[in-house]
Design an enzyme around this catalytic site. Structure first.
Site, PDB file in Angstrom:
ATOM      1  N   ASP A  45       0.835  -1.200   0.000  1.00 19.61           N
ATOM      2  CA  ASP A  45       0.000   0.000   0.000  1.00 19.61           C
ATOM      3  C   ASP A  45       0.873   1.254   0.000  1.00 19.61           C
ATOM      4  O   ASP A  45       0.531   2.261  -0.617  1.00 19.61           O
ATOM      5  CB  ASP A  45      -0.911   0.005   1.231  1.00 19.61           C
ATOM      6  CG  ASP A  45      -2.084  -0.951   1.069  1.00 19.61           C
ATOM      7  OD1 ASP A  45      -2.531  -1.164  -0.075  1.00 19.61           O
ATOM      8  OD2 ASP A  45      -2.548  -1.493   2.089  1.00 19.61           O
ATOM      9  N   LYS A 165      -7.808   3.799  11.822  1.00 17.10           N
ATOM     10  CA  LYS A 165      -8.302   2.637  12.549  1.00 17.10           C
ATOM     11  C   LYS A 165      -7.500   2.422  13.834  1.00 17.10           C
ATOM     12  O   LYS A 165      -8.051   2.035  14.863  1.00 17.10           O
ATOM     13  CB  LYS A 165      -8.246   1.402  11.646  1.00 17.10           C
ATOM     14  CG  LYS A 165      -8.891   0.181  12.248  1.00 17.10           C
ATOM     15  CD  LYS A 165      -8.978  -0.929  11.223  1.00 17.10           C
ATOM     16  CE  LYS A 165      -9.544  -2.195  11.854  1.00 17.10           C
ATOM     17  NZ  LYS A 165      -8.744  -2.683  12.982  1.00 17.10           N
TER      18      LYS A 165
HETATM   19  P1  NAP Z   1       4.154   1.834   6.745  1.00 16.01           P
HETATM   20  O1  NAP Z   1       4.817   2.096   8.044  1.00 16.01           O
HETATM   21  O2  NAP Z   1       4.597   0.696   5.901  1.00 16.01           O
HETATM   22  O3  NAP Z   1       2.575   1.733   6.953  1.00 16.01           O
HETATM   23  C1  NAP Z   1       2.034   1.147   8.073  1.00 16.01           C
HETATM   24  C2  NAP Z   1       1.069   0.051   7.655  1.00 16.01           C
HETATM   25  O4  NAP Z   1      -0.127   0.640   7.123  1.00 16.01           O
HETATM   26  C3  NAP Z   1       1.591  -0.893   6.569  1.00 16.01           C
HETATM   27  O5  NAP Z   1       1.226  -2.202   6.934  1.00 16.01           O
HETATM   28  C4  NAP Z   1       0.864  -0.423   5.330  1.00 16.01           C
HETATM   29  O6  NAP Z   1       0.735  -1.420   4.353  1.00 16.01           O
HETATM   30  C5  NAP Z   1      -0.474  -0.088   5.936  1.00 16.01           C
HETATM   31  N1  NAP Z   1      -1.384   0.769   5.157  1.00 16.01           N
HETATM   32  C6  NAP Z   1      -1.110   1.819   4.345  1.00 16.01           C
HETATM   33  N2  NAP Z   1      -2.248   2.338   3.853  1.00 16.01           N
HETATM   34  C7  NAP Z   1      -3.273   1.577   4.348  1.00 16.01           C
HETATM   35  C8  NAP Z   1      -4.674   1.603   4.193  1.00 16.01           C
HETATM   36  N3  NAP Z   1      -5.280   2.540   3.439  1.00 16.01           N
HETATM   37  N4  NAP Z   1      -5.412   0.672   4.840  1.00 16.01           N
HETATM   38  C9  NAP Z   1      -4.828  -0.276   5.617  1.00 16.01           C
HETATM   39  N5  NAP Z   1      -3.498  -0.350   5.809  1.00 16.01           N
HETATM   40  C10 NAP Z   1      -2.737   0.585   5.174  1.00 16.01           C
HETATM   41  O7  NAP Z   1       4.225   3.214   5.906  1.00 16.01           O
HETATM   42  P2  NAP Z   1       3.669   3.428   4.435  1.00 16.01           P
HETATM   43  O8  NAP Z   1       3.583   2.125   3.717  1.00 16.01           O
HETATM   44  O9  NAP Z   1       4.443   4.543   3.852  1.00 16.01           O
HETATM   45  O10 NAP Z   1       2.153   3.893   4.677  1.00 16.01           O
HETATM   46  C11 NAP Z   1       1.843   5.138   5.229  1.00 16.01           C
HETATM   47  C12 NAP Z   1       0.556   4.957   5.970  1.00 16.01           C
HETATM   48  O11 NAP Z   1       0.810   4.197   7.141  1.00 16.01           O
HETATM   49  C13 NAP Z   1      -0.080   6.222   6.464  1.00 16.01           C
HETATM   50  O12 NAP Z   1      -0.827   6.855   5.468  1.00 16.01           O
HETATM   51  C14 NAP Z   1      -0.934   5.691   7.613  1.00 16.01           C
HETATM   52  O13 NAP Z   1      -2.238   5.310   7.191  1.00 16.01           O
HETATM   53  C15 NAP Z   1      -0.218   4.460   8.067  1.00 16.01           C
HETATM   54  N6  NAP Z   1       0.326   4.682   9.394  1.00 16.01           N
HETATM   55  C16 NAP Z   1      -0.251   4.051  10.441  1.00 16.01           C
HETATM   56  C17 NAP Z   1       0.166   4.301  11.718  1.00 16.01           C
HETATM   57  C18 NAP Z   1      -0.508   3.608  12.838  1.00 16.01           C
HETATM   58  O14 NAP Z   1      -1.385   2.769  12.558  1.00 16.01           O
HETATM   59  N7  NAP Z   1      -0.158   3.905  14.074  1.00 16.01           N
HETATM   60  C19 NAP Z   1       1.211   5.183  11.982  1.00 16.01           C
HETATM   61  C20 NAP Z   1       1.805   5.812  10.898  1.00 16.01           C
HETATM   62  C21 NAP Z   1       1.337   5.547   9.601  1.00 16.01           C
HETATM   63  P3  NAP Z   1       1.982  -1.881   3.427  1.00 16.01           P
HETATM   64  O15 NAP Z   1       2.858  -2.695   4.321  1.00 16.01           O
HETATM   65  O16 NAP Z   1       1.316  -2.698   2.367  1.00 16.01           O
HETATM   66  O17 NAP Z   1       2.685  -0.656   2.915  1.00 16.01           O
END
Ligand code: NAP
Ligand code: MN
Length: 270
Positions: A45, A165
């Site tokens: 993603d 989420k």
């Molecule tokens: P990352 O650290 O690899 O992302 C964190 C996780 O979020 C990965 O497993 C990624 O999937 C997954 N992800 C990304 N977009 C998603 C979506 N729309 N629905 C469900 N899971 C999703 O960093 P990144 O790949 O650059 O992604 C950035 C995104 O990470 C941000 O936009 C944010 O949504 C998310 N994030 C989450 C947190 C948290 O949950 N505490 C904190 C920071 C960022 P892949 O492994 O397939 O890339």
């Protein structure tokens, strides 16, 4: 049909891109990263998020397709062993597409005339790391509450399964045109009060945050992060622009959610 390719640099993705290029050229497709009709992403993603920002200036003409080389993604439908089938779908393409809402963020800075605009596919967060973030929240320019806590996460429906989420936001079906605001660790006690639950805002409304102090913020737009000074105001609305995906086949949204979050851990016997 001009096809662009964006991938991450994992060994598996690099090998798959090589295979995709060869198969696509043999099938008579044109590879064009400058001016593509369809952008194929290979990775996760995160790779699709990077591709979205790389082609943000071409959103009206470009459709995306995601191949995943890790785990099943929310933007990535195709598997590594389906390259041949994907190339055939591209060859037979009839413009099949589905589009999803995006988030428009506009930021007003002290001493700057024009607001800055950003477009997010997943979400934008505003956080303060060195102390409590205090900001006033307005809906349609009317004061709603004063927030105190770590920050706020404003997400799109497709982004609702990401950061949103994790901070207790709802998963929203992407056919719903809306944005969601979710609190990140709000302070609630006898003195300070916030709604303490996520809110979902329709297309004809907008949300404004006015930080009470202007220093020490981190602003994120999807995977991009910047340290911010002098922010006066941030406004959020459902963007006019949308992201388009080439829909050669359809995975139901709730199936995707189930596969992404419940999967093999599901307990049918409880
Ligand atoms: P990352 O650290 O690899 O992302 C964190 C996780 O979020 C990965 O497993 C990624 O999937 C997954 N992800 C990304 N977009 C998603 C979506 N729309 N629905 C469900 N899971 C999703 O960093 P990144 O790949 O650059 O992604 C950035 C995104 O990470 C941000 O936009 C944010 O949504 C998310 N994030 C989450 C947190 C948290 O949950 N505490 C904190 C920071 C960022 P892949 O492994 O397939 O890339
Ligand atoms: Mn990632």
């Amino acid at each position: 049909m001009r096809v662009g390719i964006v991938s991450n640099d994992s060994e598996k993705s690099v090998a798959l891109v090589k295979q995709f290029r060869e198969t696509a050229l043999q099938a008579g497709l044109t590879l064009d990263n400058k001016n593509p009709d369809v952008v194929v992403t290979v990775g996760g993603d995160g790779t699709l998020l990077s591709a979205f920002h790389r082609y943000a200036h071409l959103l009206n003409q470009v459709r995306f397709v995601g191949v995943h080389t890790g785990h099943l993604g929310f933007y990535t439908d195709w598997r590594d062993y389906e390259i041949e089938e994907l190339v055939q779908s591209l060859v037979r393409d009839k413009g099949e597409s589905v589009s999803y809402p995006l988030l428009d963020v506009s930021a007003i800075y002290q001493g700057r005339k024009e607001p800055a605009h950003f477009l997010a596919l997943n979400e934008s967060t505003i956080k303060r790391l060195d102390g409590t973030m205090v900001c006033d929240v307005y809906i349609k320019d009317e004061f709603f509450e004063r927030f105190r806590g770590d920050g706020m996460c404003i997400s799109t429906p497709t982004g609702s399964t990401g950061y949103n989420k994790s901070v207790g936001g709802a998963v929203i079906h992407p056919r719903i045109n809306a944005l969601q605001i979710a609190e990140i660790a709000s302070i609630n006690n006898r003195v300070f009060r916030t709604l303490s639950s996520p809110m979902i805002i329709p297309t004809d409304e907008w949300l404004t945050l006015r930080p009470v102090t202007s220093e020490g913020f981190v602003l994120t737009i999807d995977h991009l992060t910047s340290s911010e000074k002098n922010i006066v105001e941030l406004s959020y609305r459902v963007a006019k622009e949308r992201i388009h995906f080439a829909r050669y086949r359809h995975t139901h949204f709730w199936n995707r959610v189930e596969a992404g979050f419940i999967g093999a851990n599901k307990q049918n016997d409880l």
